[in-house]
Scaffold this motif. Sequence first.
Motif, PDB file in Angstrom:
ATOM      1  N   LEU A  46       5.360  -3.785  -0.132  1.00 30.98           N
ATOM      2  CA  LEU A  46       3.969  -3.493  -0.453  1.00 30.98           C
ATOM      3  C   LEU A  46       3.861  -2.249  -1.319  1.00 30.98           C
ATOM      4  O   LEU A  46       2.973  -2.141  -2.150  1.00 30.98           O
ATOM      5  CB  LEU A  46       3.158  -3.317   0.831  1.00 30.98           C
ATOM      6  CG  LEU A  46       2.898  -4.621   1.564  1.00 30.98           C
ATOM      7  CD1 LEU A  46       2.219  -4.364   2.887  1.00 30.98           C
ATOM      8  CD2 LEU A  46       2.037  -5.531   0.725  1.00 30.98           C
ATOM      9  N   GLN A  47       4.780  -1.326  -1.131  1.00 33.35           N
ATOM     10  CA  GLN A  47       4.703  -0.118  -1.940  1.00 33.35           C
ATOM     11  C   GLN A  47       5.030  -0.391  -3.385  1.00 33.35           C
ATOM     12  O   GLN A  47       4.715   0.407  -4.262  1.00 33.35           O
ATOM     13  CB  GLN A  47       5.665   0.946  -1.391  1.00 33.35           C
ATOM     14  CG  GLN A  47       5.082   1.684  -0.209  1.00 33.35           C
ATOM     15  CD  GLN A  47       6.115   2.584   0.432  1.00 33.35           C
ATOM     16  OE1 GLN A  47       7.284   2.542   0.077  1.00 33.35           O
ATOM     17  NE2 GLN A  47       5.683   3.380   1.373  1.00 33.35           N
ATOM     18  N   LEU A 102      -1.268   0.386  -5.968  1.00 34.22           N
ATOM     19  CA  LEU A 102      -1.524   1.047  -4.698  1.00 34.22           C
ATOM     20  C   LEU A 102      -1.087   2.501  -4.730  1.00 34.22           C
ATOM     21  O   LEU A 102      -1.566   3.321  -3.962  1.00 34.22           O
ATOM     22  CB  LEU A 102      -0.795   0.323  -3.555  1.00 34.22           C
ATOM     23  CG  LEU A 102      -1.448  -0.978  -3.114  1.00 34.22           C
ATOM     24  CD1 LEU A 102      -0.667  -1.564  -1.962  1.00 34.22           C
ATOM     25  CD2 LEU A 102      -2.869  -0.745  -2.702  1.00 34.22           C
ATOM     26  N   ALA A 103      -0.157   2.803  -5.609  1.00 39.32           N
ATOM     27  CA  ALA A 103       0.328   4.172  -5.636  1.00 39.32           C
ATOM     28  C   ALA A 103      -0.711   5.125  -6.203  1.00 39.32           C
ATOM     29  O   ALA A 103      -0.610   6.324  -5.998  1.00 39.32           O
ATOM     30  CB  ALA A 103       1.609   4.252  -6.473  1.00 39.32           C
ATOM     31  N   ASN A 131      -3.914   4.694  -5.558  1.00 32.10           N
ATOM     32  CA  ASN A 131      -5.100   4.540  -4.734  1.00 32.10           C
ATOM     33  C   ASN A 131      -4.994   5.533  -3.590  1.00 32.10           C
ATOM     34  O   ASN A 131      -3.999   5.544  -2.874  1.00 32.10           O
ATOM     35  CB  ASN A 131      -5.143   3.096  -4.210  1.00 32.10           C
ATOM     36  CG  ASN A 131      -6.455   2.777  -3.537  1.00 32.10           C
ATOM     37  OD1 ASN A 131      -6.920   3.531  -2.706  1.00 32.10           O
ATOM     38  ND2 ASN A 131      -7.037   1.651  -3.898  1.00 32.10           N
ATOM     39  N   PRO A 132      -6.024   6.340  -3.393  1.00 28.17           N
ATOM     40  CA  PRO A 132      -5.902   7.387  -2.367  1.00 28.17           C
ATOM     41  C   PRO A 132      -5.645   6.818  -0.973  1.00 28.17           C
ATOM     42  O   PRO A 132      -4.992   7.445  -0.153  1.00 28.17           O
ATOM     43  CB  PRO A 132      -7.246   8.108  -2.409  1.00 28.17           C
ATOM     44  CG  PRO A 132      -7.990   7.568  -3.522  1.00 28.17           C
ATOM     45  CD  PRO A 132      -7.272   6.457  -4.154  1.00 28.17           C
ATOM     46  N   LEU A 133      -6.147   5.623  -0.734  1.00 24.32           N
ATOM     47  CA  LEU A 133      -5.953   5.066   0.597  1.00 24.32           C
ATOM     48  C   LEU A 133      -4.830   4.051   0.627  1.00 24.32           C
ATOM     49  O   LEU A 133      -4.662   3.349   1.611  1.00 24.32           O
ATOM     50  CB  LEU A 133      -7.247   4.383   1.058  1.00 24.32           C
ATOM     51  CG  LEU A 133      -8.422   5.327   1.251  1.00 24.32           C
ATOM     52  CD1 LEU A 133      -9.657   4.532   1.578  1.00 24.32           C
ATOM     53  CD2 LEU A 133      -8.131   6.281   2.379  1.00 24.32           C
ATOM     54  N   GLY A 134      -4.060   4.015  -0.439  1.00 28.19           N
ATOM     55  CA  GLY A 134      -3.048   2.974  -0.548  1.00 28.19           C
ATOM     56  C   GLY A 134      -2.099   2.940   0.633  1.00 28.19           C
ATOM     57  O   GLY A 134      -1.839   1.897   1.222  1.00 28.19           O
ATOM     58  N   ASP A 135      -1.606   4.124   0.990  1.00 26.51           N
ATOM     59  CA  ASP A 135      -0.629   4.143   2.080  1.00 26.51           C
ATOM     60  C   ASP A 135      -1.239   3.703   3.385  1.00 26.51           C
ATOM     61  O   ASP A 135      -0.599   3.027   4.192  1.00 26.51           O
ATOM     62  CB  ASP A 135      -0.049   5.554   2.221  1.00 26.51           C
ATOM     63  CG  ASP A 135       0.971   5.827   1.125  1.00 26.51           C
ATOM     64  OD1 ASP A 135       1.245   6.985   0.844  1.00 26.51           O
ATOM     65  OD2 ASP A 135       1.487   4.833   0.552  1.00 26.51           O
ATOM     66  N   ILE A 165      -3.666   1.633   3.810  1.00 25.31           N
ATOM     67  CA  ILE A 165      -3.862   0.174   3.783  1.00 25.31           C
ATOM     68  C   ILE A 165      -2.529  -0.505   4.080  1.00 25.31           C
ATOM     69  O   ILE A 165      -2.471  -1.470   4.845  1.00 25.31           O
ATOM     70  CB  ILE A 165      -4.379  -0.277   2.418  1.00 25.31           C
ATOM     71  CG1 ILE A 165      -5.623   0.486   2.036  1.00 25.31           C
ATOM     72  CG2 ILE A 165      -4.592  -1.761   2.385  1.00 25.31           C
ATOM     73  CD1 ILE A 165      -6.876  -0.163   2.394  1.00 25.31           C
ATOM     74  N   ILE A 166      -1.480   0.010   3.479  1.00 22.04           N
ATOM     75  CA  ILE A 166      -0.166  -0.593   3.748  1.00 22.04           C
ATOM     76  C   ILE A 166       0.137  -0.502   5.233  1.00 22.04           C
ATOM     77  O   ILE A 166       0.619  -1.450   5.856  1.00 22.04           O
ATOM     78  CB  ILE A 166       0.921   0.111   2.915  1.00 22.04           C
ATOM     79  CG1 ILE A 166       0.684  -0.159   1.445  1.00 22.04           C
ATOM     80  CG2 ILE A 166       2.286  -0.375   3.318  1.00 22.04           C
ATOM     81  CD1 ILE A 166       1.668   0.528   0.551  1.00 22.04           C
TER      82      ILE A 166
END
Lengths: 752, 195
Positions: B51-52, B57-58, B60-64, B66-67
């Motif tokens: 997913l990373q 997503l990298a 996106n502030p909330l990317g981690d 969400i993952i």
Amino acid sequence: MLRAALSLLALPLAGAAEEPTQKPESQGEPLPGLELFRWQWHEVEAPYLVALWILVASLAKIVFHLSRKVTSLVPESCLLILLGLVLGGIVLAVAKKAEYQLEPGTFFLFLLPPIVLDSGYFMPSRLFFDNLGAILTYAVVGTLWNAFTTGAALWGLQQAGLVAPRVQAGLLDFLLFGSLISAVDPVAVLAVFEEVHVNETLFIIVFGESLLNDAVTVVLYKVCNSFVEMGSANVQATDYLKGVASLFVVSLGGAAVGLVFAFLLALTTRFTKRVRIIEPLLVFLLAYAAYLTAEMASLSAILAVTMCGLGCKKYVEANISHKSRTTVKYTMKTLASCAETVIFMLLGISAVDSSKWAWDSGLVLGTLIFILFFRALGVVLQTWMLNQFRLVPLDKIDQVVMSYGGLRGAVAFALVILLDRTKVPAKDYFVATTIVVVFFTVIVQGLTIKPLVKWLKVKRSEHHKPTLNQELHEHTFDHILAAVEDVVGHHGYHYWRDRWEQFDKKYLSQLLMRRSAYRIRDQIWDVYYRLNIRDAISFVDQGGHVLSSTGLTLPSMPSRNSVAETSVTNLLRESGSGACLDLQVIDTVRSGRDREDAVMHHLLCGGLYKPRRRYKASCSRHFISEDAQERQDKEVFQQNMKRRLESFKSTKHNICFTKSKPRPRKTGRRKKDGVANAEATNGKPRDLGFQDTAAVILTVESEEEEEESDSSETEKEDDEGIIFVARATSEVLQEGKISGISQATTVCPALC
Amino acid sequence: MGSRSSHAAVIPNVDSIRRETGFSQASLVRLHHRFRALDRNKKGYLSRMDLQQIGALAVNPLGDRIIESFFPNGSQRVDFPGFVRVLAHFRPVEDEDTDQDPKKPEPLNSRRNKLHYAFQLYDLDRDGKISRHEMLQVLRLMVGVQVTEEQLENIADRTVQEADEDGDGAVSFLEFTKSLEKMDVEQKMSIRILK
């Protein structure tokens, strides 16, 4: 004649009154046989004129931009047309006749190609192909609809007697006129939309339509023109069929020509490693050749150049050097900007020549009304049909902007000038009408589209004051949605795109991309990831001392504590995004608590990262700068990576070292410096370097342009992006001599 | 990579997934393709690394976060049903969902469940409340660097105060829901293509 005109023109400009004769300057007796000074005007006339016009246009631009207020209200195209009018008036007054028309030959051969090339090259291809269905529908069906309905309506108007009988035109003539006036013009659309900032889907649809409808316009124009020349009595059924067939031939042929040249361009740039200096030249020459070839074969030249730009970009960007890339970008923008300026100015000037046009109110008014009405109607109908198939439907605001944004411009004007007066007796009336239409769309519609967009959007938003919670959570939700959309993969699975990407990977990229660039792109994420872990491991193993002892830090990590206190006014100024709805709050603030509330609102407003959807599509011709989004991306990316590194650090005990197979492809480059670009990060990789022996995290700037590559998925290329440098000494790179730390480690899933 | 007509037969337990999540056949097929595309090494499940690798997503502030939400209970892998279960929260709400049989469990894409998903992104320690500390952490993620730490703390305080009704210094799920009653959550947390 031209000489005389220019010399008269040189009067106000140069302030010198020279008679174009060969007179020696000296006041004394003329020396026979040898002249000290000669006035060789006729030898430099043509290039001097060209240079002078471009100079005037550029000076005008400088003057315009001196006043920010004016440029924020009035799009530049309007100002330029007005300037053209003024200049034309001056020339008319001085020379008693109008010079300097917008010549169709000059226009089609020299002025239009740079603009189209610029748009084609910087077109966001992913967005373009995602919306290709909509674009094609509007371009083909929409233009045909516009042409036929406008032509028929005008003819009906004539039958009804509202058009004076001195306008001798039959149905075919009106159809011809309809076909040339109905095409949305790429130059005008670009000029106006770049100031308006609508969302990217909308922009690409309107702009794509304006590019692709060239084929339709060309075919319609030629067909109608030849029908008119043959005389309406001689037209047979087969001619209609041939007309339809020629549509396919022209468009597909044009696209094919463009793709062929794209292929050639990509192929040649593969081999220019030793001759970097000609790379930009190659790009321009081959693209221009595509244009000319298509023109020569009577195919759609705009389509050719667009396809050439779209097709070659990926490979060319991978192959050419960093400096060449910058050069190409700047040169293209400069040429396009210059061409656009000259076009608008000449449009203004040409309008002044009243000998070329004849006024008929009925025709003019009728045309104006019809094109607006039929365009709106056409857009509504087509959108309704398209929304059945589209994943993301186009809503009412989009439709309004689309119909209002269908601007006509110089292409229509050039086409109408090309008409043959003997075959089309009403040409002068058509010319006048076209001038009025073009001016109207560019000036009136250009001026009002920005307030219209703002008004429509503001009208939709709610008026109650949002609480802090709501603001924050709204942003959160937007980010969440953007993230999940990315996980799902935008618009879902695209079979053909996948197939294309596979084909591209296997065959095209190998053929067209330089070998080093090709290898880099393949292994980028893996390399980045492994290096990330290596850095974390090495950081941990050094006990975290290295960074502090050498005073080095991970580069440009934004730190919260290092920012000065911001005042409310600064925040207000900075957060000009319109997301703050509570300017009224400031006015009505009474108590201290309210004031604090307001301050906090502004703080939050201004500080929150904007989610992807709220970005403005930046296709500016005038500013190539890093905008707020890229800065934000950089910040967010750095923080994300920092957090991920820290999470590795915290679970270091779970790292399992395993010997991995040597990775020949990654280390294939034996040269000293390699640059790996984290493609997955949309162009914002972090600047990290490491050396085998010291295992120190260094900040390195990559000087090498040889191996640099840029992730160029987005059109917003950032020249100063953080380049990820994997600078390893040769020992590391040689297989088999990998020391303990620098082994490529396979991290157990437990680490994640 | 598979034939074009790769249909639901390839997906294991497709019927139970459909019942649970409410996705249509076509959407499930689409998601399955996407799952397979993300699963680079064909492991049959997704790890965090897969997913990373989604580039967007990298940034996106909330990317981690969400993952993380895809890996509940500390697991390291997510299989296809788990993947779809999370995404089901983002199914658009349709009219027929509203007059559900009251005995059936609430569909995953109901307003309450959507809010619950967002709530869990804030509430990392899963104690059912968003403490001031957790709010501060979220703010830190979402706000740019020009806002100082002190200002952030103030904002966090104020935000919690605004929503907190029973005065315990933390925002419970009910209070969270209440503070967002005016927001059109159904529209904001729906992806139209996931029907």
